[in-house]
Design a protein around this motif. Structure first.
Motif, short mmCIF file in Angstrom:
data_model
loop_
_atom_site.label_atom_id
_atom_site.label_comp_id
_atom_site.label_asym_id
_atom_site.label_seq_id
_atom_site.Cartn_x
_atom_site.Cartn_y
_atom_site.Cartn_z
N VAL A 169 0.83 -1.21 0.00
CA VAL A 169 0.00 0.00 0.00
C VAL A 169 0.86 1.25 0.00
CG1 VAL A 169 -1.79 1.26 1.27
CG2 VAL A 169 -1.86 -1.23 1.15
N TYR A 170 2.04 1.19 0.66
CA TYR A 170 2.93 2.35 0.71
C TYR A 170 3.45 2.75 -0.67
CZ TYR A 170 3.11 1.17 5.70
OH TYR A 170 2.79 0.88 6.99
N LEU A 171 3.45 1.79 -1.59
CA LEU A 171 4.01 2.07 -2.90
C LEU A 171 3.15 3.05 -3.70
CD1 LEU A 171 5.15 -1.50 -3.99
CD2 LEU A 171 6.43 0.22 -2.72
N ILE A 172 1.85 3.07 -3.42
CA ILE A 172 0.94 3.91 -4.21
C ILE A 172 1.22 5.40 -3.99
CG2 ILE A 172 -1.47 4.44 -4.72
CD1 ILE A 172 -2.15 1.60 -3.71
N PRO A 173 1.18 5.91 -2.74
CA PRO A 173 1.51 7.33 -2.56
C PRO A 173 2.96 7.63 -2.88
CG PRO A 173 1.26 6.26 -0.43
CD PRO A 173 0.77 5.29 -1.46
N ALA A 174 3.86 6.64 -2.67
CA ALA A 174 5.27 6.86 -2.97
C ALA A 174 5.47 7.17 -4.45
CB ALA A 174 6.09 5.64 -2.56
N VAL A 175 4.78 6.41 -5.30
CA VAL A 175 4.89 6.64 -6.75
C VAL A 175 4.24 7.96 -7.14
CG1 VAL A 175 4.17 5.78 -9.01
CG2 VAL A 175 5.05 4.19 -7.30
N LEU A 176 3.11 8.29 -6.51
CA LEU A 176 2.45 9.55 -6.83
C LEU A 176 3.30 10.75 -6.42
CD1 LEU A 176 -1.24 8.76 -5.80
CD2 LEU A 176 -0.34 9.04 -8.11
N PHE A 177 3.99 10.66 -5.30
CA PHE A 177 4.80 11.76 -4.81
C PHE A 177 6.12 11.90 -5.57
CE2 PHE A 177 2.80 11.23 -0.34
CZ PHE A 177 1.71 11.97 -0.74
N PHE A 178 6.76 10.75 -5.86
CA PHE A 178 8.13 10.79 -6.36
C PHE A 178 8.35 10.09 -7.69
CE2 PHE A 178 8.28 10.57 -1.63
CZ PHE A 178 8.77 11.84 -1.39
N GLY A 179 7.31 9.51 -8.28
CA GLY A 179 7.51 8.78 -9.53
C GLY A 179 8.14 7.43 -9.27
N LEU A 180 8.68 6.82 -10.33
CA LEU A 180 9.34 5.52 -10.20
C LEU A 180 10.82 5.69 -9.91
CD1 LEU A 180 7.69 3.65 -13.23
CD2 LEU A 180 7.07 3.45 -10.81
N GLY A 181 11.43 4.66 -9.32
CA GLY A 181 12.86 4.71 -9.08
C GLY A 181 13.23 4.42 -7.64
N LYS A 182 14.43 4.83 -7.26
CA LYS A 182 14.97 4.53 -5.94
C LYS A 182 14.30 5.33 -4.83
CE LYS A 182 19.52 3.64 -7.96
NZ LYS A 182 20.93 4.09 -8.05
N VAL A 183 13.92 6.57 -5.12
CA VAL A 183 13.38 7.45 -4.07
C VAL A 183 12.06 6.92 -3.51
CG1 VAL A 183 12.59 9.77 -3.53
CG2 VAL A 183 14.59 9.44 -4.98
N PRO A 184 11.07 6.56 -4.34
CA PRO A 184 9.85 5.99 -3.75
C PRO A 184 10.13 4.69 -3.01
CG PRO A 184 9.83 5.76 -6.14
CD PRO A 184 10.93 6.71 -5.80
N GLY A 185 11.12 3.91 -3.49
CA GLY A 185 11.50 2.71 -2.75
C GLY A 185 12.04 3.05 -1.38
N ALA A 186 12.87 4.09 -1.31
CA ALA A 186 13.40 4.53 -0.02
C ALA A 186 12.29 5.07 0.87
CB ALA A 186 14.47 5.60 -0.23
N PHE A 187 11.34 5.81 0.28
CA PHE A 187 10.21 6.37 1.02
C PHE A 187 9.39 5.25 1.67
CE2 PHE A 187 5.69 7.55 1.02
CZ PHE A 187 5.70 8.71 1.77
N ALA A 188 9.03 4.24 0.88
CA ALA A 188 8.24 3.12 1.41
C ALA A 188 9.04 2.35 2.45
CB ALA A 188 7.83 2.20 0.26
#
Length: 275
Positions: free
Chosen positions: A134-153
């Motif tokens: 579930v954390y991946l959804i807002p992470a992608v919306l906020f930061f797009g794809l890549g390492k940063v949303p992965g770090a966020f989640a």
């Protein structure tokens, strides 16, 4: 029908619309940190990195883990996953550092302020029990794809142990020691940094260990949003039904997990750990 998801979606969209510039700044900063750590790990030859990690393992735990580190990391290099392993390690270390940077002060605040503890506790329960996907959804919306949303989640998933164990450690400091320190005229700052934190350090270090291990458990999930690393290898094995590829990626993750777990455990109250 009560559609809670609709309101949450509207809130996420509102954040994206009004704080898009802030998220871009955060993305640039976090991406720079992750890339810097990855470059540091990839710049020396692989044998230098293996030797340094093995030396640390020997200094902290003994010969057993040193031999495991040498053989395990050499096996990872031999399988051809050295770059992916270093990318994974960079993401884990960066996300764990951010989680600890936020989690330890929150744990101190929760221990010092009962009302804050009551407010933070259900939030931590939510962070730990909510499916990580579930954390991946807002992470992608906020930061797009890549390492940063992965770090966020990963930060969201891995931070609760740091907060909980810091709170526990501070709360378990004997009251008579606290009162004696105050009676000698110590300020709250002196009490925290010279008495409470040193006495709570073993428990806090256990939280550090758990934070790093939980960050590692997000490797495969983060690969679903193009975070790369060993998670991508495992994900390819799953999606393409390549059993050998999946097992190779899994073995590399296990080797990295054992090394990180034993080394971080060694900084706790028990200095010698059998590998």
């Amino acid at each position: 029908m009560i559609h809670i998801g609709t309101y949450i979606e509207q809130f996420i969209n509102w954040l994206t619309l009004h704080f898009g510039a802030l998220f871009q700044v955060i993305k640039v900063v976090v991406e720079s940190v992750v890339n810097a750590v990855e470059w540091t790990l990839m710049f020396p030859p692989f044998y230098v990195v293996i030797a340094l990690i093995a030396f640390l393992a020997w200094k902290r735990t003994g010969w057993g883990l040193m031999l495991f580190t040498l053989l395990g990391l050499t096996l990872i290099w031999g399988m051809g996953y050295w770059a992916q392993t270093m990318a994974t390690l960079a993401l884990i270390l960066s996300a764990a550092f951010i989680a600890l940077l936020m989690g330890i002060p929150l744990g101190i605040w929760a221990a010092k302020t009962p009302m804050a503890g009551k407010l933070i506790r259900p939030v931590l329960d939510l962070m730990q029990t909510m499916p990580a996907f579930v954390y991946l959804i807002p992470a992608v919306l906020f930061f797009g794809l890549g390492k940063v949303p992965g770090a966020f989640a990963t930060v969201i998933f891995a931070m609760p142990p740091a907060v909980r164990l810091t709170t526990l450690g501070i709360s378990q400091v004997p009251k008579d020691i606290v009162e004696a320190t105050r009676s000698f005229g110590a300020t709250p700052r002196q009490l925290l940094f010279k008495v409470e934190l040193p006495l709570a350090l073993p428990t806090i270090l256990a939280g550090v260990n758990q934070t790093i291990m939980m960050a590692l458990s997000m490797v495969v999930i983060s690969a679903m949003i193009a975070a790369g690393g060993l998670g991508e290898v495992v994900l390819k094995g799953i999606t393409q039904l390549k059993i050998g590829l999946g097992f190779e990626g899994g073995i590399a993750v296990v080797i990295l997990a054992v090394i990180l777990d034993r080394i971080t455990q060694s900084f706790g109250p028990v200095k010698k750990i059998n590998a």
